[in-house]
Design an enzyme around this catalytic site. Structure first.
Site: not given
Ligand code: GDP
Ligand code: IMO
Ligand code: MG
Length: 422
Positions: A16, A21, A41, A224, A300, A332, A410
């Site tokens: 996450d 992005k 996931n 992940q 998710v 940031s 960012s």
């Molecule tokens: P990913 O799984 O690595 O693609 O990240 P996620 O989408 O799960 O989580 C990142 C969250 O942070 C999302 O809700 C994005 O819209 C948000 N996001 C990404 N970059 C920035 C940023 O620079 N500032 C803020 N405030 N939110 C951001």
């Molecule tokens: P993105 O790509 C954050 C975490 C789950 C759990 C562990 C194992 O969006 O960054 P799983 O379902 O993979 O067997 O779960 O890994 N997890 C994530 N946490 N971002 C993810 O993906 C994740 N994918 C799995 O919360 O702790």
């Molecule tokens: Mg994510």
């Protein structure tokens, strides 16, 4: 970006970080964007032109007309969730057939894999991993046990193969005494399989290598994060795939020498979803404030993300494992209001201090340094010239510790809120 080379963009913490992005932002520079690990996931958020998409299995290059997207052999796919995701994108005008190729070697997640995921978690009780419940662990286990079904299997005598694996799972679930009902799920899963048959299923490793030899450029999109990697993460509280740079080679079928830049992406603070050790976790109002301002709830599962200060010990370990060449600092702006910002520079336990990632992270406490906050709004900034001194100092501090430049900062969720540093 170099012609004939692969760059990798990898989450280097607990996921996450904002991979979706940045992959979307980078996409116009690349001919191909490819996922090499994980499955539904993942939740990758992309925001542009007032629209928001959360991608799970489909690469974040999908919004660019000129980019080929690939789901590589290292991924696991749930046909029902995939079909739902693809149809939503098609409704928005992004047609999969023209844009997406899927490896015949990628593994399928069956409805019974999800039931097994839930059953194993229930069995673990308090020691549960807190998985996303998407059947990831059981599907990768079947792959390793050499009994899994692959995407290519749906093209030939699939019903018999499906029945055999499903019955095997049903027996395990029965032995565990786990009650479940997949009747409805199975219907839409089989519809998803049908939908997948209409797409371009191919030998993506051959395709990628051919494109590279023609001088095309590829961006490998991580899922992940490094600390959730099966080998290098906080085992057993990890996911079940290779989320690190080695996974790019095995998950796409490319040689290490083809990899050029490795972007290590992290947030200006830390988060973790699910269970497992997290030394920098804040249990006080500061943690709550970061969660509120950063909207730190799972894309998710909607679960609260645990929040803390940035962890340089973890970042340095991940940078080493992945061979990170450039760092990308996300979110940031979430720290805009803090008068002081802490950074974890070491861990301590029983009088021992270390800057190396311990074998077992449980029980280690963070050692912090403290820097002044910038106390101003970063979100409207468009170039690094506008950065306040305190932000520049924060960036320099991390760069010095890591020995790697932060080349992108960012400052907001939108595609445009991305600042490239020279
Ligand atoms: P990913 O799984 O690595 O693609 O990240 P996620 O989408 O799960 O989580 C990142 C969250 O942070 C999302 O809700 C994005 O819209 C948000 N996001 C990404 N970059 C920035 C940023 O620079 N500032 C803020 N405030 N939110 C951001
Ligand atoms: P993105 O790509 C954050 C975490 C789950 C759990 C562990 C194992 O969006 O960054 P799983 O379902 O993979 O067997 O779960 O890994 N997890 C994530 N946490 N971002 C993810 O993906 C994740 N994918 C799995 O919360 O702790
Ligand atoms: Mg994510």
């Amino acid at each position: 970006m170099k012609q004939g080379k692969i760059d990798a963009l990898l989450g280097i913490v607990f996921g996450d970080e904002g991979k979706g992005k940045v992959v979307d932002y980078f996409t116009p520079q690349y001919d191909v964007v490819a996922r090499f690990a994980g499955g539904p996931n993942a939740g990758h958020t992309i925001i542009f032109d007032g629209k928001k998409f959360v991608l799970r299995s489909i690469p974040s290059g999908i919004f660019n007309d000129n980019t080929l997207n690939i789901i590589g052999n290292g991924c696991v796919i749930a046909p029902d969730l995939f079909c739902q995701e693809a149809r939503e994108l098609e409704k928005a005008g992004y047609i999969m057939k023209d844009r997406l190729h899927i490896s015949k070697r990628a593994q399928l997640i069956l409805p019974t894999h999800r039931a097994l995921d839930r059953a194993y978690e229930a069995l673990k009780g308090k020691a549960k991993i807190g998985t996303t419940g998407k059947g990831i662990g059981p599907a990768y286990s079947d792959k390793a046990a050499r009994i899994g079904l692959r995407v290519g299997d749906i093209l030939d005598d699939f019903d018999a193969k499906y029945k055999q694996l499903k019955e095997r799972h049903e027996q395990i679930l029965k032995d565990l005494g786990y009650e479940y009902d997949i009747t409805e799920e199975e219907k839409s899963w089989l519809e998803g399989v049908d939908y997948m048959r209409s797409l371009h299923l191919t030998d993506t490793e051959i395709e990628i290598n051919r494109l590279l030899s023609e001088g095309k450029s590829v961006l490998a999109e991580g899922a992940q994060g490094s600390l959730l990697d099966l080998d290098h993460g906080t085992y057993p509280m990890v996911s079940s795939s290779s989320t690190t740079c080695g996974g790019v080679c095995t998950g796409l079928g490319v040689a290490p020498g083809k990899i050029d830049q490795v972007f290590g992406i992290f947030k200006a603070y830390s988060t973790r979803v699910g269970s497992g050790p997290f030394p920098v976790e804040l249990f006080d109002s500061v943690g709550d404030t970061i969660r509120e301002i950063g909207h730190e709830y799972g894309a998710v599962t909607g679960r609260n993300r645990r929040c803390g200060w940035v962890d340089l010990v973890a970042l340095k370990y991940a940078a080493m494992i992945n061979g990170v060449t450039q760092l990308v600092m996300m979110k940031s702006d979430v720290l805009d209001s803090f008068a002081h910002i802490k950074v974890c520079t070491a861990y301590t336990k029983d009088g021992v201090v270390t800057t190396d990632m311990p074998y077992d992270l449980n029980g280690w406490q963070p050692v912090y340094d403290e820097l002044p906050g910038w106390k101003c709004d970063l979100t409207a900034m468009t170039s690094e010239e506008e950065f306040p001194q305190a932000l520049n100092d924060y960036i320099s501090y991390i760069e010095r510790y890591m020995g790697i430049p932060i080349t992108i900062v960012s400052v907001g969720p939108d595609r445009r809120a991305t600042i490239v540093r020279s």
